[in-house]
Scaffold this motif. Structure first.
Motif, PDB file in Angstrom:
ATOM      1  N   GLY A  92       8.985   0.445  -1.360  1.00 50.08           N
ATOM      2  CA  GLY A  92       7.873   1.013  -0.537  1.00 50.08           C
ATOM      3  C   GLY A  92       6.695   0.140  -0.233  1.00 50.08           C
ATOM      4  O   GLY A  92       6.186   0.001   0.955  1.00 50.08           O
ATOM      5  N   VAL A  93       6.313  -0.740  -1.227  1.00 50.21           N
ATOM      6  CA  VAL A  93       5.236  -1.594  -1.096  1.00 50.21           C
ATOM      7  C   VAL A  93       5.613  -2.750  -0.104  1.00 50.21           C
ATOM      8  O   VAL A  93       4.630  -3.009   0.878  1.00 50.21           O
ATOM      9  CB  VAL A  93       4.798  -2.117  -2.320  1.00 50.21           C
ATOM     10  CG1 VAL A  93       5.840  -3.097  -2.922  1.00 50.21           C
ATOM     11  CG2 VAL A  93       3.265  -3.036  -2.274  1.00 50.21           C
ATOM     12  N   LEU A  96       5.051  -1.084   3.274  1.00 52.61           N
ATOM     13  CA  LEU A  96       3.713  -0.986   3.756  1.00 52.61           C
ATOM     14  C   LEU A  96       3.063  -2.328   4.173  1.00 52.61           C
ATOM     15  O   LEU A  96       2.400  -2.327   5.041  1.00 52.61           O
ATOM     16  CB  LEU A  96       2.706  -0.467   2.588  1.00 52.61           C
ATOM     17  CG  LEU A  96       2.856   0.712   1.962  1.00 52.61           C
ATOM     18  CD1 LEU A  96       2.149   0.943   0.686  1.00 52.61           C
ATOM     19  CD2 LEU A  96       1.894   1.643   3.191  1.00 52.61           C
ATOM     20  N   TRP A 117      -4.117   4.287  -3.918  1.00 52.58           N
ATOM     21  CA  TRP A 117      -3.434   2.982  -4.723  1.00 52.58           C
ATOM     22  C   TRP A 117      -3.898   1.723  -3.931  1.00 52.58           C
ATOM     23  O   TRP A 117      -3.900   1.736  -2.958  1.00 52.58           O
ATOM     24  CB  TRP A 117      -1.841   3.479  -4.642  1.00 52.58           C
ATOM     25  CG  TRP A 117      -1.096   2.381  -5.322  1.00 52.58           C
ATOM     26  CD1 TRP A 117      -1.174   2.196  -6.761  1.00 52.58           C
ATOM     27  CD2 TRP A 117       0.001   1.550  -4.782  1.00 52.58           C
ATOM     28  NE1 TRP A 117      -0.164   1.640  -7.110  1.00 52.58           N
ATOM     29  CE2 TRP A 117       0.683   0.998  -6.083  1.00 52.58           C
ATOM     30  CE3 TRP A 117       0.603   1.380  -3.513  1.00 52.58           C
ATOM     31  CZ2 TRP A 117       1.737   0.283  -5.751  1.00 52.58           C
ATOM     32  CZ3 TRP A 117       1.826   0.560  -3.322  1.00 52.58           C
ATOM     33  CH2 TRP A 117       2.389   0.297  -4.462  1.00 52.58           C
ATOM     34  N   LEU A 120      -2.735  -0.455  -0.712  1.00 57.04           N
ATOM     35  CA  LEU A 120      -2.680  -0.319   0.460  1.00 57.04           C
ATOM     36  C   LEU A 120      -3.885  -0.836   1.205  1.00 57.04           C
ATOM     37  O   LEU A 120      -4.002  -1.062   2.545  1.00 57.04           O
ATOM     38  CB  LEU A 120      -2.886   1.598   0.876  1.00 57.04           C
ATOM     39  CG  LEU A 120      -1.636   2.195   0.974  1.00 57.04           C
ATOM     40  CD1 LEU A 120      -0.880   2.598  -0.477  1.00 57.04           C
ATOM     41  CD2 LEU A 120      -1.946   3.593   1.537  1.00 57.04           C
ATOM     42  N   ASN A 164      -2.330   8.138   2.710  1.00 61.13           N
ATOM     43  CA  ASN A 164      -1.456   8.266   1.561  1.00 61.13           C
ATOM     44  C   ASN A 164      -1.488   9.870   1.255  1.00 61.13           C
ATOM     45  O   ASN A 164      -2.335  10.079   0.515  1.00 61.13           O
ATOM     46  CB  ASN A 164      -1.765   7.249   0.566  1.00 61.13           C
ATOM     47  CG  ASN A 164      -0.950   7.878  -0.688  1.00 61.13           C
ATOM     48  OD1 ASN A 164      -1.557   7.751  -1.864  1.00 61.13           O
ATOM     49  ND2 ASN A 164       0.391   8.177  -0.647  1.00 61.13           N
ATOM     50  N   ASP A 196       1.801   6.812   4.321  1.00 53.25           N
ATOM     51  CA  ASP A 196       2.413   6.535   3.093  1.00 53.25           C
ATOM     52  C   ASP A 196       2.904   7.935   2.546  1.00 53.25           C
ATOM     53  O   ASP A 196       2.030   8.494   1.852  1.00 53.25           O
ATOM     54  CB  ASP A 196       1.540   5.687   2.081  1.00 53.25           C
ATOM     55  CG  ASP A 196       2.022   5.395   0.952  1.00 53.25           C
ATOM     56  OD1 ASP A 196       3.124   6.122   0.535  1.00 53.25           O
ATOM     57  OD2 ASP A 196       1.659   4.547   0.187  1.00 53.25           O
ATOM     58  N   VAL A 198       5.382   8.378   0.320  1.00 57.05           N
ATOM     59  CA  VAL A 198       6.428   8.220  -0.812  1.00 57.05           C
ATOM     60  C   VAL A 198       6.459   9.367  -1.616  1.00 57.05           C
ATOM     61  O   VAL A 198       7.605   9.443  -2.551  1.00 57.05           O
ATOM     62  CB  VAL A 198       6.042   6.825  -1.386  1.00 57.05           C
ATOM     63  CG1 VAL A 198       6.073   5.881  -0.438  1.00 57.05           C
ATOM     64  CG2 VAL A 198       4.757   6.841  -2.506  1.00 57.05           C
ATOM     65  N   TYR A 199       5.443  10.064  -1.872  1.00 58.39           N
ATOM     66  CA  TYR A 199       5.505  11.394  -2.656  1.00 58.39           C
ATOM     67  C   TYR A 199       5.678  12.725  -2.108  1.00 58.39           C
ATOM     68  O   TYR A 199       5.606  13.496  -2.630  1.00 58.39           O
ATOM     69  CB  TYR A 199       4.210  11.364  -3.429  1.00 58.39           C
ATOM     70  CG  TYR A 199       3.727  10.178  -4.549  1.00 58.39           C
ATOM     71  CD1 TYR A 199       4.446  10.112  -5.667  1.00 58.39           C
ATOM     72  CD2 TYR A 199       2.956   9.289  -4.028  1.00 58.39           C
ATOM     73  CE1 TYR A 199       4.153   9.084  -6.430  1.00 58.39           C
ATOM     74  CE2 TYR A 199       2.616   8.352  -4.826  1.00 58.39           C
ATOM     75  CZ  TYR A 199       3.120   8.251  -6.107  1.00 58.39           C
ATOM     76  OH  TYR A 199       3.052   7.105  -6.927  1.00 58.39           O
ATOM     77  N   SER A 230       9.971   5.508   0.116  1.00 55.08           N
ATOM     78  CA  SER A 230      10.507   4.802  -1.163  1.00 55.08           C
ATOM     79  C   SER A 230      11.527   5.670  -1.825  1.00 55.08           C
ATOM     80  O   SER A 230      11.659   7.020  -1.805  1.00 55.08           O
ATOM     81  CB  SER A 230       9.465   4.673  -1.939  1.00 55.08           C
ATOM     82  OG  SER A 230       9.939   4.102  -3.323  1.00 55.08           O
ATOM     83  N   LYS A 233      10.202   7.052  -6.447  1.00 55.11           N
ATOM     84  CA  LYS A 233       9.619   8.478  -6.912  1.00 55.11           C
ATOM     85  C   LYS A 233      10.482   9.613  -6.960  1.00 55.11           C
ATOM     86  O   LYS A 233      10.631  10.401  -7.956  1.00 55.11           O
ATOM     87  CB  LYS A 233       8.215   8.625  -6.236  1.00 55.11           C
ATOM     88  CG  LYS A 233       7.349   7.468  -6.048  1.00 55.11           C
ATOM     89  CD  LYS A 233       6.718   6.699  -7.454  1.00 55.11           C
ATOM     90  CE  LYS A 233       6.049   5.699  -7.149  1.00 55.11           C
ATOM     91  NZ  LYS A 233       5.216   5.210  -8.214  1.00 55.11           N
ATOM     92  N   ARG A 241      13.458  -1.445  -6.305  1.00 60.00           N
ATOM     93  CA  ARG A 241      12.833  -1.925  -5.190  1.00 60.00           C
ATOM     94  C   ARG A 241      13.384  -1.542  -3.874  1.00 60.00           C
ATOM     95  O   ARG A 241      13.968  -2.360  -3.185  1.00 60.00           O
ATOM     96  CB  ARG A 241      12.546  -3.497  -5.350  1.00 60.00           C
ATOM     97  CG  ARG A 241      12.278  -3.942  -6.755  1.00 60.00           C
ATOM     98  CD  ARG A 241      11.060  -3.083  -7.361  1.00 60.00           C
ATOM     99  NE  ARG A 241       9.791  -3.352  -6.666  1.00 60.00           N
ATOM    100  CZ  ARG A 241       9.153  -2.054  -6.273  1.00 60.00           C
ATOM    101  NH1 ARG A 241       9.523  -0.813  -6.615  1.00 60.00           N
ATOM    102  NH2 ARG A 241       8.085  -2.181  -5.625  1.00 60.00           N
ATOM    103  N   LEU A 242      13.453  -0.323  -3.366  1.00 56.95           N
ATOM    104  CA  LEU A 242      14.108  -0.088  -2.116  1.00 56.95           C
ATOM    105  C   LEU A 242      13.258   1.177  -1.358  1.00 56.95           C
ATOM    106  O   LEU A 242      12.926   2.202  -1.917  1.00 56.95           O
ATOM    107  CB  LEU A 242      15.300   0.658  -2.353  1.00 56.95           C
ATOM    108  CG  LEU A 242      16.455   0.361  -0.961  1.00 56.95           C
ATOM    109  CD1 LEU A 242      16.635  -0.971  -0.652  1.00 56.95           C
ATOM    110  CD2 LEU A 242      17.519   1.289  -1.085  1.00 56.95           C
TER     111      LEU A 242
HETATM  112  C1  LIG Z   1       1.028   5.650  -2.826  1.00 59.08           C
HETATM  113  C2  LIG Z   1       2.052   4.767  -3.124  1.00 59.08           C
HETATM  114  N1  LIG Z   1       2.745   4.102  -2.124  1.00 59.08           N
HETATM  115  C3  LIG Z   1       3.644   3.200  -2.326  1.00 59.08           C
HETATM  116  C4  LIG Z   1       4.132   2.979  -3.448  1.00 59.08           C
HETATM  117  C5  LIG Z   1       5.277   1.913  -3.627  1.00 59.08           C
HETATM  118  O1  LIG Z   1       6.542   2.277  -4.178  1.00 59.08           O
HETATM  119  P1  LIG Z   1       7.454   1.305  -4.456  1.00 59.08           P
HETATM  120  O2  LIG Z   1       7.063  -0.014  -4.237  1.00 59.08           O
HETATM  121  O3  LIG Z   1       7.913   1.286  -5.933  1.00 59.08           O
HETATM  122  O4  LIG Z   1       8.572   1.759  -3.551  1.00 59.08           O
HETATM  123  C6  LIG Z   1       3.706   3.718  -4.604  1.00 59.08           C
HETATM  124  C7  LIG Z   1       3.772   2.957  -6.108  1.00 59.08           C
HETATM  125  O5  LIG Z   1       3.384   3.509  -7.043  1.00 59.08           O
HETATM  126  C8  LIG Z   1       2.492   4.483  -4.436  1.00 59.08           C
HETATM  127  O6  LIG Z   1       1.760   4.925  -5.280  1.00 59.08           O
END
Ligand SMILES: Cc1ncc(COP(=O)(O)O)c(C=O)c1O
Length: 384
Positions: A92-93, A96, A117, A120, A164, A196, A198-199, A230, A233, A241-242
């Motif tokens: 996910g990172v 981003l 986070w 970002l 996010n 974002d 991811v959650y 991502s 989570k 890492r995907l």
């Molecule tokens: C808000 C947010 N975005 C993105 C991510 C990225 O997750 P990952 O790189 O593990 O896919 C995280 C991880 O903690 C996050 O908290």
């Protein structure tokens, strides 16, 4: 080294964790992941792939089967989308960062809803963009968006609005009405939204299996919108890492070029694991969210009952974000909690100045009794 890199702040969460190095008696809740390992069917798919010798590069945008499976997954949750709009990314990172690299250059203005986070806001800064922070408003521990402030902050000069939701660290989650207003405003100013999400599945306010409101529910395909996802989570896959991006039609091909120059592609065995994860998502995700709900409901009401502690129930995400009366310095408090109570939490200042005075507690655990043990340590520390 560029000055902008020298100026990057080190992670304050790591600073607290490093203070505990060499100690095995600390109950740690500082990082944003569960202590539950990835489910066996996902791990086995990766092992099978490696056993079959799938050790080569794949397409920049990911395996066609995975992009199709993701399109079905996203379409079932939101509006129908075509697999051509999906780019598989190495986390996910990374998704981003690709979103930022594709949209912003030196001097561009990025507005970020904060606290958030830190990655970002660091990513556009690394690219030389000017990042302005748009703080959420907090009342009795509950965080909300000031839409008037958004209208003032996001102008025709704003290249990207970064949101996010559900939010790390606060748990704040956009409502559908707020989302519509943000989208309409950004259409008027010509601003891209990088969402974002991811959650999105770690959402407690609806029925089991429900998603948090997503921009993908309301946007037209050609809206200026990149949505970042991502596997970390919702599938307990932080170490794999995907991630993936949903982009407007035609832009995935541009992202493919950028992926070539970043990671080239995600590992095939990790993509096979992701296919296995998606194959059972209908069962595993609601089950996981059910377990996380138990964790949240174990921690948050007990935290709220401690005198001097302010916390609101998070609608989504993995975190309780709380303040302790008379403790304005979150980094110092987090370090004392490690040293004196054996309790590992993340300092709110790690998420920007808006988070100062707050602590983040990741409640994702396969064993909720760890949370009650942590609460006992906190009460003793506070001499309650
Ligand atoms: C808000 C947010 N975005 C993105 C991510 C990225 O997750 P990952 O790189 O593990 O896919 C995280 C991880 O903690 C996050 O908290």
């Amino acid at each position: 080294m560029r000055q902008v890199i020298r100026d990057l702040p080190g992670s304050k969460i790591r600073e607290v964790a490093n203070a505990a190095l060499g100690r095995d008696d600390v109950l740690a809740f500082w990082f944003g992941e569960s202590d539950e390992a990835t489910p066996a069917h996902i791990r086995e798919a990766a092992v099978r792939s490696l056993g079959a010798g799938e050790t080569f590069y794949s397409h920049n945008l990911g395996l066609a089967e995975l992009r199709e499976a993701l399109a079905r997954y996203v379409s079932a949750l939101h509006r129908p989308i075509d697999s051509g709009r999906i780019a598989v990314t190495s986390s996910g990172v990374s998704a981003l960062m690709l979103a930022m690299q594709s949209l912003v250059g030196a001097g561009d203005e990025v507005v970020a809803v904060t606290p958030v986070w830190p990655n970002l806001t660091a990513q556009p800064a690394i690219l030389g963009a000017r990042v302005s922070r748009l703080p959420l408003v907090v009342e009795r521990g509950a965080w909300r968006l000031d839409l008037e402030a958004v209208r003032r902050a996001v102008t025709a000069q704003t290249r990207v609005l970064l949101v996010n939701s559900p939010n790390n660290p606060t748990g704040w989650t956009l409502t559908r009405a707020e989302q519509l207003q943000l989208l309409e405003h950004c259409r008027r100013t010509g601003t891209w939204i990088v969402a974002d999400e991811v959650y999105e599945r770690v959402f407690f306010a609806g029925a089991p299996g429900d998603c948090a409101p997503s921009f993908l529910d309301i946007a037209e395909p050609d809206d200026r919108l990149l949505v970042v996802h991502s596997f970390s989570k919702s599938f307990l896959m932080t170490g794999w890492r995907l991630g993936w991006i949903v982009a407007p039609p035609g832009l995935a091909a541009e992202l493919a070029k950028l992926i070539e120059f970043n990671t080239s592609c995600a590992p095939v065995f990790v993509q096979r694991a992701a296919l296995a994860a998606l194959g059972q998502a209908d069962r595993t995700v609601p089950e996981l969210v059910g377990r996380l709900r138990v964790c949240r409901d174990t921690l948050v009401p007990r935290l709220a009952a401690l005198p001097g502690v302010v916390v609101a129930e998070p609608a989504g995400g993995l975190y309780a974000f709380f303040s302790v009366e008379g403790e304005p310095d979150s980094l110092a408090l987090a370090k004392r909690l490690v040293a004196e109570a054996g309790l590992g939490l993340a300092p709110g200042a790690a998420f920007g100045p808006e988070g100062e005075g707050w602590l983040r507690w990741c409640f994702a655990s396969r064993d909720p009794s760890r949370l009650t043990a942590g609460l006992e340590r906190l009460s003793r520390f506070l001499k309650l």
